[in-house]
Design an enzyme around this catalytic site. Structure first.
Site, PDB file in Angstrom:
ATOM      1  N   HIS A 165       0.767  -1.056  -0.018  1.00 44.04           N
ATOM      2  CA  HIS A 165       0.014  -0.086  -0.074  1.00 44.04           C
ATOM      3  C   HIS A 165       0.693   1.193   0.132  1.00 44.04           C
ATOM      4  O   HIS A 165       0.360   2.251  -0.213  1.00 44.04           O
ATOM      5  CB  HIS A 165      -0.913   0.126   1.026  1.00 44.04           C
ATOM      6  CG  HIS A 165      -2.168  -0.902   0.902  1.00 44.04           C
ATOM      7  ND1 HIS A 165      -2.055  -2.278   1.296  1.00 44.04           N
ATOM      8  CD2 HIS A 165      -3.194  -0.695   0.445  1.00 44.04           C
ATOM      9  CE1 HIS A 165      -3.239  -2.913   1.080  1.00 44.04           C
ATOM     10  NE2 HIS A 165      -3.931  -1.812   0.535  1.00 44.04           N
ATOM     11  N   GLY A 166       2.173   1.084   0.321  1.00 45.55           N
ATOM     12  CA  GLY A 166       2.948   2.351   0.222  1.00 45.55           C
ATOM     13  C   GLY A 166       4.267   1.959   0.940  1.00 45.55           C
ATOM     14  O   GLY A 166       4.380   1.354   1.782  1.00 45.55           O
TER      15      GLY A 166
END
Lengths: 474, 399
Positions: free
Chosen positions: A322-323
């Protein structure tokens, strides 16, 4: 380019539909491929090369894997697969995680290695996962090799799901890639999904996002507890309606073009356990990790210890997918630990409790989860947590004003996150449209309602002061 | 399940196609508009293509702004959005409160007042005041920072609205002036130079002192502030506002943001008998305080003084016409201002033979020199508090 823009709706979409349906069937994948390249290059005129590279890599690797298998050279096939996976992960690693890793090194050892600061190519986490799925599927014999690079390119770059999913595994659409049937009836279903998605994104997500932004802009340490929770709720609604709206639009566009993409969100906020939540949230990502990581690692077949290890591995990966930032890692592990706990004892305990207990527990978990998730922008963090758990007032005038201003929106969001609207839609279709749902009165009512929704969404897009793209970190 | 498709399924399909193709064709056929009257800004035009701008990403970005700005029926879409917001029960949209009595009230954020610009402008003001007090005398220098409607009409705002207290800015401005005065050795402090505009307006909050759809005060609001100002100078102000209604269909700048809500405003002017001769930017001469032709354009507020000029000279001593030089005993008022002053000045003119009106946004001359050249005897700095705190040209006050 994003779907929720005037440019997409009033330029790209009509032109691509026109071209797509006037060319002979055999050329449609070519229209899709080149149209998608323009769609992508519009926002990433340079990085489009990277996507083409990834496409070419897996196309050739897939072909070589199949050839090796046919020649009975299992080992060579395996090495080729490893090469494909390594190239894809390197691509992802270099463009997504370099700064993060160097930053960690610098911090851990007091170094000062300069950060390259490469901008993240849009959608790279989605398309590298898709191309990898192809090579793996071919290796496992779950899919035939694709001999036409245009058809394969159309799969990888397909604009409906290119930048925000769903992550369509190759085996899911392999057949439709070459033998799909477009029809007016599929197109009409596609319109319903596209409209639902557009409304979710433009009317619900963008507007409730303003509430989150308002809370995030206040000093986190001085929030009343109720305001802090309201902010977390608003963020949860924003990311859900944004993401699931995108997926709905993608699936709707897919149907218009004759593709069936998998369901990506199934009302996650009604879940009564974290396990259930993750079966309903971003389903295509969960499926990908289950099929290509969790099960190959042994899944739950090698004893409890291995299973728990596998859960933690998958959730570490899910987190940083997600990051590239610590809070996403924490966020992933947070869910990993809870899922492990549910496997061990919590789930059976919850099942004996009244249903409301499970729902309250799960809602609490994802609300707190979103605060961890959001804290990358500096809005969360320890001070925000202190406010959540009552460091300040319980409630104040700011809370009341926010409720007063966003109350109507919140009610819409609450209703929108349950299956109620869909139920009403299906019931109305049956009542007005007859058994096959195609009665004249229904078709008119449905057309009028979608036109109205479309016009209101257009109004919000024309007057767009706020139309963020949330997945630039994914 | 294979269901048999009826022809009726084409109805939603054709509706959808009609909408997206219709929007495209209309957008392509509609001639581009360079300037938006209602938004008061130049709209984005079709960007010129170059490979450089394409690979740099600016071409596609500009193209999207172009599509958005040139979208057909732009104002109507904005209105539809506002109506939807109202339907959803929003209290505030696009930083405008949907307030009681059909008021649209701008919500100026705290950052407007607490920003760096606001601090700099306070310092500039403080130093300029001490300079002009030295040359003109304390009884001849005044400051009016006019609070916006949200400060005075607080009762009309939606419940629990978080309103930034603009008087905090005023307090800081007074404090800065006090310090500058102490440094310059001026006796008696600076507070008396600041006219209590809020105190003058607040008792009249129930009257029509701000426009419903515009950010300006009405002539009546300006009149009450004028009384307080004149009294502070020891002049005896008019006791009646002497209003004459000149328009009943004014839709102001706040309405332009929303294109829905509100209620048409009434413009009244001070019906004066003075013969005013206005010299705009030292060249064009007009007669009278009001430019009636402006009532026919969208921004009818420009009826006052014909809008904003960098430099405007107003002579009301009609019988002395032709005499360019200042005569003995004449009082000349220098007003440094924003548009809030435009409806105020006809009242001020009752007490001065000449008024020199300076709008620093459009003037590039030394103010001190100008004051000397025209023989200014008095100075008034009149701004809306928000504009004063955010305007990047206020520094010219110190030139």
């Amino acid at each position: 380019m994003v779907f929720s823009s005037l440019l997409f709706i009033f330029r790209f979409l009509p032109i691509i539909l026109l071209l797509y349906f006037i060319v002979p069937r055999g050329w449609r994948n070519a229209v899709l491929f080149f149209g998608s390249l323009i769609f992508y290059a519009w926002g990433e005129p340079v990085y489009v090369v990277l996507m083409l590279f990834s496409t070419a890599v897996d196309f050739t690797h897939g072909w070589f894997i199949r050839r090796s298998l046919d020649a009975g050279k299992k080992r060579r096939a395996k090495l080729t697969l490893i090469s494909a996976v390594v190239i894809n992960l390197t691509l992802l690693g270099v463009f997504k995680y370099t700064d993060f890793l160097i930053g960690l090194l610098n911090q851990a050892f007091g170094l000062a290695i300069p950060l390259p600061g490469l901008p993240l190519p849009i959608g790279i986490s989605f398309y590298t996962f898709q191309t990898m799925s192809y090579s793996i599927d071919v290796y496992r014999g779950d899919a035939h090799v694709q001999k036409n690079i245009i058809d394969f390119g159309a799969y990888v770059t397909m604009f409906p799901q290119l930048i925000a999913g769903p992550i369509v595994r190759y085996q899911t659409v392999a057949k439709e890639l070459n033998e799909r049937r477009e029809s007016a009836s599929l197109f009409a279903d596609g319109i319903a999904l596209f409209m639902a998605g557009l409304g979710k994104k433009v009317l619900l997500a963008n507007n409730i996002g303003l509430l989150w932004d308002a809370v995030a802009a206040m000093p986190a340490g001085q929030l009343a507890a109720a305001t802090a929770w309201l902010g977390a709720l608003a963020y949860g609604f924003q990311i859900y309606f944004d993401f699931s709206g995108y997926s709905d639009m993608a699936r709707g566009l897919g149907l218009m073009l004759g593709f069936h993409f998998p369901l990506n969100f199934d009302y996650p906020y009604i879940s009564r356990s974290v396990t259930e939540f993750w079966r309903r949230w971003h389903i295509s990502l969960g499926t990908w990790f289950r099929e290509y990581v969790y099960i190959p690692l042994g899944g739950n077949r090698k004893g409890l210890a291995v299973q728990l290890r596998n859960i933690l591995i998958v959730w570490t990966l899910t987190g940083i997918w997600h990051g590239a930032s610590l809070n996403f890692l924490v966020w992933g592990l947070y869910f990993g630990v809870l899922l492990a706990a549910e496997k061990l004892f919590l789930l059976s305990w919850l099942e004996r409790m009244p249903r409301a207990v499970g729902w309250l527990y799960t809602t609490f978990v994802w609300l707190v989860g979103w605060v961890i998730f959001a804290s990358v922008d500096g809005a969360g963090g320890p001070e925000y947590f202190a406010s959540l758990f009552g460091a300040g007032n319980a409630i104040d005038n700011t809370t009341l004003y926010l409720l007063r201003n966003y109350g109507g929106m919140l009610i819409l969001c609450i209703l929108g996150s349950t299956p109620l609207a869909k139920k009403l839609f299906l019931r109305a279709r049956k009542a007005v449209g007859g058994a096959d749902g195609q009665g004249l009165a229904w078709q008119f009512a449905f057309s009028a309602a979608s036109a109205l929704l479309f016009l209101v969404c257009t109004a919000y897009l024309v007057d767009a002061t706020y139309n963020p793209f949330l997945y630039f970190r994914f | 399940m294979e269901k048999k498709t009826k022809k009726t399924v084409w109805i939603p399909v054709l509706t959808f196609l009609f909408l997206i193709f219709g929007g495209m064709v209309w957008g392509l056929l509609k001639p581009d508009q360079a300037y938006s009257d209602t938004e008061n800004r130049y709209l984005a035009e079709r960007p010129a293509f170059s490979w450089e701008s394409l690979f740099g990403g600016s071409y596609t970005r500009d193209y999207e702004s172009y599509i958005t700005d040139q979208f057909p029926l732009r104002d109507q879409w904005v209105g539809l959005k506002t109506r939807t917001e109202m339907l959803l029960g929003k209290a505030e949209t696009k930083n405008v409160w949907l307030a009681q009595d059909n008021y649209l009230i701008v919500d100026y954020p705290a950052s407007d007042f607490e920003g760096e610009q606001g601090g700099q402008n306070r310092e500039t003001l403080a130093n300029a005041l001490s300079y002009y007090v030295n040359s003109l005398g304390k009884d001849h220098v005044r400051v009016m920072l006019v609070p916006s409607a949200s400060q005075i009409l607080m009762d009309k705002l939606p419940a629990y609205s978080p309103v930034y207290d603009q008087s905090l800015y005023l307090e800081e401005a007074v404090k800065a002036a006090e310090e500058a005065f102490a440094k310059a050795g001026i006796e008696g402090g600076a507070a008396e130079l600041f006219v209590d505009v809020e105190g003058a307006l607040s008792p009249h909050a129930g009257e029509y002192i701000y426009y419903r759809t515009d950010h300006h005060w009405t002539t009546l609001g300006a009149f009450y502030a004028y009384q307080a100002w004149a009294e502070s100078l020891g002049l005896s102000p008019l006791s009646d506002a002497g209003l004459r209604e000149v328009s009943d269909h004014f839709w102001g700048t706040t309405y332009s943001r929303l294109h829905a809500g509100g209620e048409a405003d009434v413009i009244s002017v001070y019906d004066t008998e003075q013969n005013a001769v206005l010299t705009h930017n030292m060249t064009d001469q007009t007669e009278g305080f009001y430019d009636w032709e402006k009532l026919a354009v969208r921004d009818q507020y420009a009826v006052f003084l014909g809008g904003n000029d960098g430099l405007l000279e107003i002579r009301t001593d009609a019988e002395q016409e032709g005499e360019e030089e200042k005569t003995e005993g004449e009082r000349v008022l220098l007003v440094v201002k924003d548009s809030f002053a435009n409806c105020f000045i006809p009242y001020a003119a009752e007490h001065f033979d000449r008024i020199i009106v300076v709008d620093l946004r459009y003037l590039n001359m030394s103010l001190a020199q100008l004051a000397g050249q025209y023989g200014a005897t008095d100075l008034l700095v009149l701004y809306s508090a928000q504009a004063f705190a955010t305007d990047a040209t206020v520094f010219k006050l110190g030139r």
